[in-house]
Design a protein around this motif. Structure first.
Motif, PDB file in Angstrom:
ATOM      1  N   PHE A  36       0.175   1.615  -9.727  1.00  0.00           N
ATOM      2  CA  PHE A  36      -0.936   0.741  -9.350  1.00  0.00           C
ATOM      3  C   PHE A  36      -1.677   0.279 -10.599  1.00  0.00           C
ATOM      4  O   PHE A  36      -1.444   0.800 -11.705  1.00  0.00           O
ATOM      5  CB  PHE A  36      -1.893   1.465  -8.390  1.00  0.00           C
ATOM      6  N   TYR A  59      -3.521  -3.939  -8.041  1.00  0.00           N
ATOM      7  CA  TYR A  59      -2.138  -3.917  -7.551  1.00  0.00           C
ATOM      8  C   TYR A  59      -1.851  -2.508  -7.023  1.00  0.00           C
ATOM      9  O   TYR A  59      -2.322  -1.510  -7.563  1.00  0.00           O
ATOM     10  CB  TYR A  59      -1.147  -4.263  -8.675  1.00  0.00           C
ATOM     11  N   LYS A  89       4.469  -0.636  -3.321  1.00  0.00           N
ATOM     12  CA  LYS A  89       4.839  -0.537  -1.912  1.00  0.00           C
ATOM     13  C   LYS A  89       5.212   0.887  -1.490  1.00  0.00           C
ATOM     14  O   LYS A  89       5.176   1.215  -0.301  1.00  0.00           O
ATOM     15  CB  LYS A  89       5.992  -1.493  -1.622  1.00  0.00           C
ATOM     16  N   SER A 114       0.469  -1.368   1.061  1.00  0.00           N
ATOM     17  CA  SER A 114      -0.062  -1.543  -0.292  1.00  0.00           C
ATOM     18  C   SER A 114      -1.273  -2.476  -0.296  1.00  0.00           C
ATOM     19  O   SER A 114      -2.252  -2.238  -1.016  1.00  0.00           O
ATOM     20  CB  SER A 114       1.031  -2.095  -1.214  1.00  0.00           C
ATOM     21  N   MET A 115      -1.264  -3.526   0.529  1.00  0.00           N
ATOM     22  CA  MET A 115      -2.367  -4.474   0.540  1.00  0.00           C
ATOM     23  C   MET A 115      -3.631  -3.892   1.176  1.00  0.00           C
ATOM     24  O   MET A 115      -4.718  -4.424   0.986  1.00  0.00           O
ATOM     25  CB  MET A 115      -1.960  -5.757   1.264  1.00  0.00           C
ATOM     26  N   VAL A 155      -5.604  -2.957  -1.769  1.00  0.00           N
ATOM     27  CA  VAL A 155      -6.041  -4.109  -2.575  1.00  0.00           C
ATOM     28  C   VAL A 155      -7.155  -4.874  -1.861  1.00  0.00           C
ATOM     29  O   VAL A 155      -8.159  -5.267  -2.469  1.00  0.00           O
ATOM     30  CB  VAL A 155      -4.845  -5.038  -2.871  1.00  0.00           C
TER      31      VAL A 155
END
Length: 521
Positions: free
Chosen positions: A42, A56, A59, A69-70, A73
């Protein structure tokens, strides 16, 4: 040689650094590594509200924590909400994430999508621009299994230490040469020595001076032969008092390396040693007392024989010379005196026999029990005829024993069987070896009769001296016969017991070793 993306791997001899390595690894392979391994990469950038926020997230976090992952973020506060409460103090400052501007490695717990916590190792690498921190590149590694093993090890160690403390033992260790190099807190706590005083062979200074030489010899022998060490010796406590310990040590071996150290344990046995010494002293005094009593009984009974003989002798003379001058009452008195004197003489002789079992015993030798029993029957021939008795014997084994005492044993048992017969019933006696109760080490001889029997309530009394179960006018005996039998059997390291049924008969069982231990006479 310059290496670029067009360079073939066959054109170079070796890859010298990571930059060159990345030239040859396709992006698809790197992506697969990030996705499939339990490592999540990350990027973090400073943030005024949260301290830092994810720029970042790899995944592979989905496999690690179950979130996409998002999620990290787009939701800058998600990381804060997932941190374990106990780990917040060293990760946060004023509710915001706090990081030093340097490489750092942190370990903490995060909650996954199922609400369960996982241990993560967080490695952060700072990236600077124009001398100022621009962002962090980091990675998460799942170390939950490692932490579980660590916690289990700690728990087991705690249990082990608790067990050691509960057992009261002192645990210590040395290197391969027998030198103390690491701390031995149990030893220090007991002896009061400092670690510097214990190190090397300093621990020997706490050993009692009288035991020190033997301890050193035994310890050096164990070191030289790489075998177990065991000893019993005294160790000085911190207050100067010496306590007895049993000490064991075993070599710790590594395959291919040999002995690389020693682990030992000391167990306090002071109370046990003191009890043993007390019992030994008591046993010695008891043995001496028994010898004194036996000697006294022998001397007393021996010295009493002479006046008893004189009473009988003068009584006989008195009766022979003056019987016609005595009236009926005087003759009765004289007769009673003579009978009492004879009983006293019998008691004295029985007491003398009992005292001689231990003090005048002969050495054990191989004897034929059949021959001994036949001799007893031959010598009791008159008694057998008087009661019209029948005695049957079977073949008996040979054993190591005192021939004279074994004769006395069976003479008493057979004489009793003849004496205590039922009126108007022919006395029948059998002497045989019980196969069920015998083996190659011990034999059990049975003397069985069809006499009056013995009530079970007398089982504890029958083998004691001077115990009579019947009135004197019924059966004339001293009450010492079975006491002598028991003493003889005990001297031969055997047992004697009986089974009986009133008015049906009695079986006396004599259990004796085939071979005797060597005995000092």
């Amino acid at each position: 040689m310059m290496i670029n993306e067009n360079t073939s791997l066959s054109e170079i001899d070796v890859i010298k650094n990571e930059e060159q390595l990345l030239t040859f690894i396709p992006k698809s392979v790197l992506g697969s590594l990030f996705k499939n391994f339990s490592i999540t990469f990350f990027m973090l950038k400073p943030d005024k509200q949260y301290g830092y926020r994810f720029l970042y997230m790899g995944k592979s976090v989905e496999r690690l924590l179950g979130f996409k992952s998002m999620d990290f973020v787009s939701d800058a506060g998600l990381w804060l909400r997932l941190i374990h409460d106990q780990d917040r103090p060293f990760l946060l400052k004023n509710g915001r994430r706090h990081l030093e501007h340097k490489y750092q490695k942190l370990t903490y717990r995060m909650k996954n999508c199922e609400g369960k916590y996982r241990w993560l190792r967080d490695e952060l690498h700072p990236v600077f621009k124009d001398g100022k921190l621009d962002y962090f590149v980091g990675l998460w590694v799942d170390v939950s299994d490692e932490k579980s093993f660590e916690e289990l090890s700690k728990e087991n160690m705690t249990r082990f230490q608790t067990l050691i403390a509960a057992s009261g033992q002192i645990i210590w260790s040395t290197d391969a040469s027998g030198q103390v190099v690491e701390d031995v807190p149990g030893w220090r706590a007991f002896t009061g020595q400092s670690l510097e005083q214990v190190k090397g062979e300093g621990w020997l200074s706490s050993i009692h001076p009288e035991d020190l030489l033997n301890v050193q010899k035994a310890w050096n022998h164990a070191l030289a032969t790489k075998t177990d060490f065991k000893g019993e010796f005294r160790i000085r406590r911190h207050d100067g008092v010496y306590r007895w310990f049993i000490v064991r040590a075993v070599p710790v071996r590594n395959e291919g390396v040999g002995v690389h150290g020693w682990i030992g344990a000391c167990a306090d046995i002071t109370e046990q040693v003191e009890r043993e010494e007390l019992l030994e002293n008591y046993a010695a005094r008891l043995e001496q007392s028994n010898r004194d009593l036996q000697e006294f009984a022998y001397i007393a009974s021996h010295d009493l024989q002479e006046p008893a003989r004189k009473i009988l002798a003068f009584g006989d003379r008195l009766f022979a010379k003056y019987k016609n001058r005595l009236d009926e009452q005087g003759a009765d008195y004289l007769k009673r005196m003579m009978n009492a004197s004879k009983r006293m003489q019998n008691l004295i002789n029985s007491l003398l026999t009992l005292s001689r079992v231990e003090t005048r015993g002969k050495p054990f030798e191989r004897i034929d029990l059949s021959r001994i029993v036949d001799e007893v029957i031959s010598d009791l021939e008159l008694n057998i005829k008087q009661v019209k008795g029948q005695i049957n014997t079977e073949k008996l084994p040979s054993i190591e024993a005192d021939e004279t005492q074994i004769y006395q044993l069976f003479e008493n048992l057979i004489r009793n069987a003849l004496k205590f017969h039922r009126k108007d019933v022919t006395p029948r006696i059998k002497v045989y070896c019980s196969k069920k109760r015998s083996n190659n080490r011990r034999v059990t001889i049975v003397v069985e009769d069809n006499g009056i029997g013995i009530e079970t309530q007398y089982a504890d009394r029958i083998f004691k001296p001077f115990q009579r179960l019947h009135a004197r006018d019924e059966y004339e005996r001293s009450g010492m016969g079975l006491a002598i039998c028991r003493r003889i059997v005990e001297r031969h390291h055997g047992k004697i017991y009986f089974e009986s049924e009133l008015n049906k008969g009695t079986k006396f069982f004599v259990e004796l070793p085939v071979k005797q231990k060597k005995e000092k006479i």
